[in-house]
Design a protein around this motif. Structure first.
Motif, PDB file in Angstrom:
ATOM      1  N   ALA A  53     -13.992   8.213  -3.022  1.00 27.66           N
ATOM      2  CA  ALA A  53     -13.962   6.787  -2.708  1.00 27.66           C
ATOM      3  C   ALA A  53     -15.338   6.221  -2.979  1.00 27.66           C
ATOM      4  O   ALA A  53     -16.353   6.823  -2.609  1.00 27.66           O
ATOM      5  N   ASP A  54     -15.366   5.062  -3.614  1.00 21.07           N
ATOM      6  CA  ASP A  54     -16.626   4.484  -4.047  1.00 21.07           C
ATOM      7  C   ASP A  54     -16.538   2.973  -3.894  1.00 21.07           C
ATOM      8  O   ASP A  54     -15.613   2.346  -4.438  1.00 21.07           O
ATOM      9  N   LEU A 126      -1.413  -4.313 -10.544  1.00 19.34           N
ATOM     10  CA  LEU A 126      -0.327  -4.703  -9.651  1.00 19.34           C
ATOM     11  C   LEU A 126      -0.906  -5.562  -8.535  1.00 19.34           C
ATOM     12  O   LEU A 126      -2.081  -5.416  -8.179  1.00 19.34           O
ATOM     13  N   PRO A 127      -0.105  -6.429  -7.931  1.00 19.20           N
ATOM     14  CA  PRO A 127      -0.574  -7.135  -6.733  1.00 19.20           C
ATOM     15  C   PRO A 127      -0.834  -6.133  -5.611  1.00 19.20           C
ATOM     16  O   PRO A 127       0.014  -5.266  -5.329  1.00 19.20           O
ATOM     17  N   GLY A 128      -1.985  -6.245  -4.966  1.00 13.85           N
ATOM     18  CA  GLY A 128      -2.323  -5.309  -3.901  1.00 13.85           C
ATOM     19  C   GLY A 128      -1.297  -5.257  -2.782  1.00 13.85           C
ATOM     20  O   GLY A 128      -0.912  -4.161  -2.344  1.00 13.85           O
ATOM     21  N   PRO A 129      -0.798  -6.405  -2.283  1.00  6.58           N
ATOM     22  CA  PRO A 129       0.199  -6.350  -1.208  1.00  6.58           C
ATOM     23  C   PRO A 129       1.490  -5.647  -1.625  1.00  6.58           C
ATOM     24  O   PRO A 129       2.096  -4.930  -0.822  1.00  6.58           O
ATOM     25  N   ASP A 130       1.928  -5.844  -2.884  1.00  4.99           N
ATOM     26  CA  ASP A 130       3.169  -5.209  -3.342  1.00  4.99           C
ATOM     27  C   ASP A 130       3.022  -3.689  -3.389  1.00  4.99           C
ATOM     28  O   ASP A 130       3.922  -2.945  -2.976  1.00  4.99           O
ATOM     29  N   ASP A 208      -5.108  -6.273   0.809  1.00  7.24           N
ATOM     30  CA  ASP A 208      -5.443  -7.699   0.802  1.00  7.24           C
ATOM     31  C   ASP A 208      -5.990  -8.176  -0.540  1.00  7.24           C
ATOM     32  O   ASP A 208      -6.317  -9.356  -0.689  1.00  7.24           O
ATOM     33  N   ASP A 209      -6.112  -7.263  -1.513  1.00  7.42           N
ATOM     34  CA  ASP A 209      -6.638  -7.643  -2.814  1.00  7.42           C
ATOM     35  C   ASP A 209      -5.538  -8.295  -3.659  1.00  7.42           C
ATOM     36  O   ASP A 209      -4.400  -7.826  -3.682  1.00  7.42           O
ATOM     37  N   THR A 210      -5.896  -9.340  -4.364  1.00  7.99           N
ATOM     38  CA  THR A 210      -4.913 -10.046  -5.195  1.00  7.99           C
ATOM     39  C   THR A 210      -4.311  -9.115  -6.240  1.00  7.99           C
ATOM     40  O   THR A 210      -3.096  -9.068  -6.424  1.00  7.99           O
ATOM     41  N   SER A 228     -10.023  -1.773  -6.983  1.00  7.86           N
ATOM     42  CA  SER A 228     -10.032  -3.174  -6.588  1.00  7.86           C
ATOM     43  C   SER A 228     -11.323  -3.792  -7.121  1.00  7.86           C
ATOM     44  O   SER A 228     -12.040  -3.158  -7.896  1.00  7.86           O
ATOM     45  N   GLU A 229     -11.634  -5.012  -6.715  1.00  5.99           N
ATOM     46  CA  GLU A 229     -12.794  -5.701  -7.289  1.00  5.99           C
ATOM     47  C   GLU A 229     -14.099  -4.946  -7.033  1.00  5.99           C
ATOM     48  O   GLU A 229     -14.961  -4.856  -7.911  1.00  5.99           O
TER      49      GLU A 229
END
Length: 370
Positions: A53-54, A126-130, A208-210, A228-229
């Motif tokens: 993890a980074d 992919l959308p993070g919530p999905d 929670d990431d788009t 993620s970002e």
């Protein structure tokens, strides 16, 4: 190394990386978090040869540098302090100050820490919530028995022609399958099994990431990557394959029933109170639009409850492990569940009422009644 950072940013970064720390590290060095300060950012990393993890947090860096400290201890500390956090390396100690609190932490030898793997390029997003929802849903069927490692994983299958990513899991008593639309940059059909707990933690952390980027394992690297970002997680795939699910799910059913999930969960939880360990609860779908739930035995406590149902196909009595039934109901996101049934001794399929074929399908083996 010397820097200052807001406690909220620092705590978020440390918490993200600390998720990947092993509960029982094979060597003490793998219990550490690597802090790397430079160019206005603090990079926080964890790695145990299976999961890395980074992530980064904004920081005012006055002296760049790197240090390795106990991850659990640092996580506990930064979750309790408030305001601006000051970090300064005074070899061989790391000094952390926030408000009136001051901590002096021993450091671990940097030269012994393994190099993290380099993730491959992102294959698609992919959308993070999905993704988080899909992973949590199929994780309901992941085995907790480490004696069969492959069953502790979540399968991923990319179908290029259909432009989908299917997630699936089984513990031999139930099978959960969920499909997501997924367009990739020319990725061929690919399948892999990813450790379920690590994948669930990584997906939850990016819920929670788009958008999040995914890289599926290849024969060369064997690494699954989730980006993620500001954060990246890699997970080494498990060796082997999960059972094929296509032929397990029936396509024709003799009975179909629809039940409100909240009411059914409440009734099942009440009836399960009298069921001994691994004992089933019996479900009788009646022609009077009533689902009767029964638990217990003649020699012990007994319980009966009922809820409203809409039934087609005639009456049927079937029994399930109550914990497995509740897991499936909890995984669904619709107000009502649809039971597709064939007979008392063949698997039932649970799905959200009104959902499409890409939504969660939960195959549940019944328990034979004496």
């Amino acid at each position: 190394m010397k820097l200052t950072a807001d406690h909220t940013d620092l705590a978020a970064a440390v918490s993200y990386a600390a998720r990947s720390l092993p509960a029982r590290p094979p060597v003490p060095i793998l219990a550490g978090l690597l802090l790397d300060a430079a160019d206005g950012r603090l990079r926080v990393s964890a790695y145990d040869y299976e999961v890395s993890a980074d992530t980064t947090a904004p920081a005012a860096v006055t002296e760049p540098g790197r240090v390795l400290v106990s991850g659990r201890l640092l996580s506990d500390i930064v979750s309790t302090v408030r305001g601006t956090v000051h970090l300064e390396l005074r070899s061989p100690r790391l000094v952390l100050k926030a408000g009136s609190a001051r901590f002096i932490l021993p450091t671990l030898p940097l030269e012994e820490y393994p190099a993290r793997p380099e993730p491959a390029a992102t294959a698609g997003t992919l959308p993070g919530p999905d993704l988080a929802e899909a992973v949590a849903q199929v994780a309901s069927a992941v085995s907790k028995d480490d004696s069969v490692p492959i069953l502790t994983g979540i399968g991923l299958h990319h179908d290029r022609q259909a432009a989908t990513l299917t997630l699936y899991a089984t513990d031999r008593y139930r099978f959960a399958v969920r499909t997501l639309p997924w367009k990739t940059a020319g990725l061929a059909d690919t399948s892999a099994v990813i450790p379920g707990r690590a994948l669930a933690d990584a997906a939850k952390a990016t819920a929670d990431d788009t958008t999040v980027g995914l890289t599926l394992p290849t024969s060369g690297s064997g690494l699954f990557t989730l980006r993620s970002e500001h954060a990246t997680t890699t997970i080494r795939a498990l060796d082997g394959e999960l059972p094929k699910y296509g032929a397990l799910f029936p396509t024709e059913f003799a009975h179909t029933a629809t039940v409100e999930i909240a009411a059914l969960k409440a009734a099942a939880q009440r009836v399960a109170l009298v069921a001994t360990k691994n004992a089933p609860i019996k479900l009788t779908f009646t022609a009077e639009s009533t689902l009767v739930l029964e638990g217990g035995s003649d020699d012990d406590a007994q319980a009966v409850d009922n809820v409203h149902t809409s039934l087609t196909g005639g009456e049927l009595t079937i029994a399930f492990n109550p914990a497995f039934l509740l897991d499936g109901l909890n995984a669904l996101t619709t107000p009502s569940v649809q039971f597709d049934l064939t007979s008392p001794t063949t698997p039932a399929v649970l799905r959200g009422h009104g959902s499409d074929d890409q939504a969660l399908r939960y195959l549940l083996m019944p328990i034979r009644l004496s």
